[in-house]
Design a protein around this motif. Structure first.
Motif, PDB file in Angstrom:
ATOM      1  N   PHE A 118      15.136  -2.859 -16.983  1.00 15.18           N
ATOM      2  CA  PHE A 118      15.087  -1.586 -16.251  1.00 15.18           C
ATOM      3  C   PHE A 118      16.312  -1.461 -15.357  1.00 15.18           C
ATOM      4  O   PHE A 118      16.959  -0.412 -15.294  1.00 15.18           O
ATOM      5  CB  PHE A 118      13.846  -1.471 -15.355  1.00 15.18           C
ATOM      6  CG  PHE A 118      12.523  -1.754 -16.010  1.00 15.18           C
ATOM      7  CD1 PHE A 118      12.327  -1.594 -17.379  1.00 15.18           C
ATOM      8  CD2 PHE A 118      11.454  -2.170 -15.241  1.00 15.18           C
ATOM      9  CE1 PHE A 118      11.095  -1.846 -17.958  1.00 15.18           C
ATOM     10  CE2 PHE A 118      10.219  -2.423 -15.808  1.00 15.18           C
ATOM     11  CZ  PHE A 118      10.044  -2.263 -17.171  1.00 15.18           C
ATOM     12  N   ALA A 119      16.624  -2.538 -14.628  1.00 12.50           N
ATOM     13  CA  ALA A 119      17.742  -2.506 -13.685  1.00 12.50           C
ATOM     14  C   ALA A 119      19.075  -2.327 -14.406  1.00 12.50           C
ATOM     15  O   ALA A 119      19.936  -1.578 -13.947  1.00 12.50           O
ATOM     16  CB  ALA A 119      17.753  -3.786 -12.846  1.00 12.50           C
ATOM     17  N   LYS A 120      19.260  -3.005 -15.544  1.00 18.13           N
ATOM     18  CA  LYS A 120      20.501  -2.854 -16.312  1.00 18.13           C
ATOM     19  C   LYS A 120      20.698  -1.412 -16.759  1.00 18.13           C
ATOM     20  O   LYS A 120      21.825  -0.936 -16.852  1.00 18.13           O
ATOM     21  CB  LYS A 120      20.481  -3.765 -17.541  1.00 18.13           C
ATOM     22  CG  LYS A 120      20.819  -5.197 -17.222  1.00 18.13           C
ATOM     23  CD  LYS A 120      20.745  -6.156 -18.391  1.00 18.13           C
ATOM     24  CE  LYS A 120      20.913  -5.614 -19.764  1.00 18.13           C
ATOM     25  NZ  LYS A 120      20.789  -6.632 -20.822  1.00 18.13           N
ATOM     26  N   ALA A 121      19.593  -0.730 -17.027  1.00 18.65           N
ATOM     27  CA  ALA A 121      19.669   0.667 -17.454  1.00 18.65           C
ATOM     28  C   ALA A 121      19.810   1.618 -16.270  1.00 18.65           C
ATOM     29  O   ALA A 121      20.048   2.808 -16.452  1.00 18.65           O
ATOM     30  CB  ALA A 121      18.431   1.028 -18.275  1.00 18.65           C
ATOM     31  N   GLY A 122      19.634   1.108 -15.042  1.00 19.81           N
ATOM     32  CA  GLY A 122      19.773   1.944 -13.852  1.00 19.81           C
ATOM     33  C   GLY A 122      18.488   2.645 -13.450  1.00 19.81           C
ATOM     34  O   GLY A 122      18.531   3.681 -12.789  1.00 19.81           O
ATOM     35  N   PHE A 123      17.336   2.066 -13.822  1.00 21.27           N
ATOM     36  CA  PHE A 123      16.043   2.684 -13.531  1.00 21.27           C
ATOM     37  C   PHE A 123      15.113   1.716 -12.809  1.00 21.27           C
ATOM     38  O   PHE A 123      15.267   0.499 -12.911  1.00 21.27           O
ATOM     39  CB  PHE A 123      15.346   3.091 -14.839  1.00 21.27           C
ATOM     40  CG  PHE A 123      15.905   4.330 -15.480  1.00 21.27           C
ATOM     41  CD1 PHE A 123      15.286   5.557 -15.309  1.00 21.27           C
ATOM     42  CD2 PHE A 123      17.041   4.274 -16.267  1.00 21.27           C
ATOM     43  CE1 PHE A 123      15.798   6.702 -15.902  1.00 21.27           C
ATOM     44  CE2 PHE A 123      17.561   5.407 -16.868  1.00 21.27           C
ATOM     45  CZ  PHE A 123      16.935   6.627 -16.686  1.00 21.27           C
ATOM     46  N   VAL A 124      14.155   2.286 -12.100  1.00 22.42           N
ATOM     47  CA  VAL A 124      13.020   1.545 -11.576  1.00 22.42           C
ATOM     48  C   VAL A 124      11.773   2.125 -12.234  1.00 22.42           C
ATOM     49  O   VAL A 124      11.760   3.296 -12.623  1.00 22.42           O
ATOM     50  CB  VAL A 124      12.902   1.620 -10.036  1.00 22.42           C
ATOM     51  CG1 VAL A 124      14.066   0.907  -9.365  1.00 22.42           C
ATOM     52  CG2 VAL A 124      12.787   3.040  -9.549  1.00 22.42           C
ATOM     53  N   ALA A 125      10.750   1.305 -12.347  1.00 23.24           N
ATOM     54  CA  ALA A 125       9.510   1.727 -13.002  1.00 23.24           C
ATOM     55  C   ALA A 125       8.458   2.099 -11.970  1.00 23.24           C
ATOM     56  O   ALA A 125       8.287   1.404 -10.972  1.00 23.24           O
ATOM     57  CB  ALA A 125       8.983   0.602 -13.886  1.00 23.24           C
ATOM     58  N   GLU A 126       7.783   3.206 -12.228  1.00 22.42           N
ATOM     59  CA  GLU A 126       6.644   3.644 -11.419  1.00 22.42           C
ATOM     60  C   GLU A 126       5.441   3.731 -12.362  1.00 22.42           C
ATOM     61  O   GLU A 126       5.232   4.750 -13.017  1.00 22.42           O
ATOM     62  CB  GLU A 126       6.922   5.003 -10.789  1.00 22.42           C
ATOM     63  CG  GLU A 126       8.045   4.985  -9.777  1.00 22.42           C
ATOM     64  CD  GLU A 126       8.297   6.353  -9.157  1.00 22.42           C
ATOM     65  OE1 GLU A 126       7.683   7.354  -9.592  1.00 22.42           O
ATOM     66  OE2 GLU A 126       9.128   6.423  -8.246  1.00 22.42           O
ATOM     67  N   PRO A 127       4.684   2.634 -12.465  1.00 24.10           N
ATOM     68  CA  PRO A 127       3.563   2.630 -13.410  1.00 24.10           C
ATOM     69  C   PRO A 127       2.390   3.473 -12.946  1.00 24.10           C
ATOM     70  O   PRO A 127       2.153   3.626 -11.749  1.00 24.10           O
ATOM     71  CB  PRO A 127       3.176   1.151 -13.472  1.00 24.10           C
ATOM     72  CG  PRO A 127       3.579   0.609 -12.142  1.00 24.10           C
ATOM     73  CD  PRO A 127       4.811   1.379 -11.746  1.00 24.10           C
ATOM     74  N   ARG A 128       1.710   4.031 -13.912  1.00 26.96           N
ATOM     75  CA  ARG A 128       0.445   4.740 -13.702  1.00 26.96           C
ATOM     76  C   ARG A 128      -0.540   4.070 -14.649  1.00 26.96           C
ATOM     77  O   ARG A 128      -0.744   4.522 -15.780  1.00 26.96           O
ATOM     78  CB  ARG A 128       0.611   6.226 -13.996  1.00 26.96           C
ATOM     79  CG  ARG A 128       1.495   6.901 -12.944  1.00 26.96           C
ATOM     80  CD  ARG A 128       1.959   8.261 -13.396  1.00 26.96           C
ATOM     81  NE  ARG A 128       2.679   8.953 -12.339  1.00 26.96           N
ATOM     82  CZ  ARG A 128       3.959   8.719 -12.042  1.00 26.96           C
ATOM     83  NH1 ARG A 128       4.634   7.829 -12.700  1.00 26.96           N
ATOM     84  NH2 ARG A 128       4.548   9.387 -11.074  1.00 26.96           N
ATOM     85  N   ILE A 129      -1.088   2.971 -14.162  1.00 32.01           N
ATOM     86  CA  ILE A 129      -1.878   2.074 -14.997  1.00 32.01           C
ATOM     87  C   ILE A 129      -3.075   2.767 -15.643  1.00 32.01           C
ATOM     88  O   ILE A 129      -3.299   2.617 -16.843  1.00 32.01           O
ATOM     89  CB  ILE A 129      -2.327   0.836 -14.187  1.00 32.01           C
ATOM     90  CG1 ILE A 129      -1.110   0.066 -13.661  1.00 32.01           C
ATOM     91  CG2 ILE A 129      -3.237  -0.063 -15.009  1.00 32.01           C
ATOM     92  CD1 ILE A 129      -0.146  -0.432 -14.712  1.00 32.01           C
ATOM     93  N   GLN A 130      -3.845   3.512 -14.886  1.00 36.36           N
ATOM     94  CA  GLN A 130      -5.036   4.156 -15.454  1.00 36.36           C
ATOM     95  C   GLN A 130      -4.681   5.130 -16.572  1.00 36.36           C
ATOM     96  O   GLN A 130      -5.421   5.263 -17.536  1.00 36.36           O
ATOM     97  CB  GLN A 130      -5.855   4.846 -14.374  1.00 36.36           C
ATOM     98  CG  GLN A 130      -6.555   3.851 -13.474  1.00 36.36           C
ATOM     99  CD  GLN A 130      -7.458   4.538 -12.467  1.00 36.36           C
ATOM    100  OE1 GLN A 130      -7.293   5.714 -12.174  1.00 36.36           O
ATOM    101  NE2 GLN A 130      -8.400   3.784 -11.935  1.00 36.36           N
ATOM    102  N   ALA A 131      -3.542   5.792 -16.464  1.00 34.95           N
ATOM    103  CA  ALA A 131      -3.113   6.738 -17.491  1.00 34.95           C
ATOM    104  C   ALA A 131      -2.336   6.037 -18.612  1.00 34.95           C
ATOM    105  O   ALA A 131      -2.000   6.668 -19.611  1.00 34.95           O
ATOM    106  CB  ALA A 131      -2.246   7.825 -16.873  1.00 34.95           C
TER     107      ALA A 131
END
Length: 100
Positions: free
Chosen positions: A59-72
């Motif tokens: 994720f970091a190499k691509a320049g992104f952070v993850a915001e998970p929505r586990i239930q969905a």
């Protein structure tokens, strides 16, 4: 090639600031099943008190952070420049692969 490199490549090609993907979308992109741990927020978010996991590096190499929505069973990937990173996220912003 590391398991999550295809996801990093996919994210790099995106023009949008935010990219929403389902767990199934991610599995198709990486060509494999996500681990059972992917249903835990911590699997997606880097913890500065623990070593970085391969998915965090991708994720970091691509320049992104993850915001998970586990239930969905979805994840919103947000460009680091677009996000207001927390101090913890800033600590991992300059991630390099081991040995490089």
């Amino acid at each position: 090639m590391a398991k999550y490199d295809p996801l990093a490549s996919f994210l790099r090609r995106q023009k949008r600031i935010e990219v929403d993907l389902t767990f199934r979308d991610i599995e198709r992109i990486v060509g494999g099943i996500l681990p059972k741990a992917a249903v835990v927020n911590g699997w997606w978010r880097a913890d500065p008190s623990r070593p970085l996991m391969p998915q965090h590096v991708a994720f970091a190499k691509a320049g992104f952070v993850a915001e998970p929505r586990i239930q969905a069973e979805t994840v919103r990937f947000v460009r680091v420049a677009a996000a207001a990173p927390s101090p913890d996220e800033r600590a991992h912003a300059d991630v390099r692969e081991p040995g490089k």
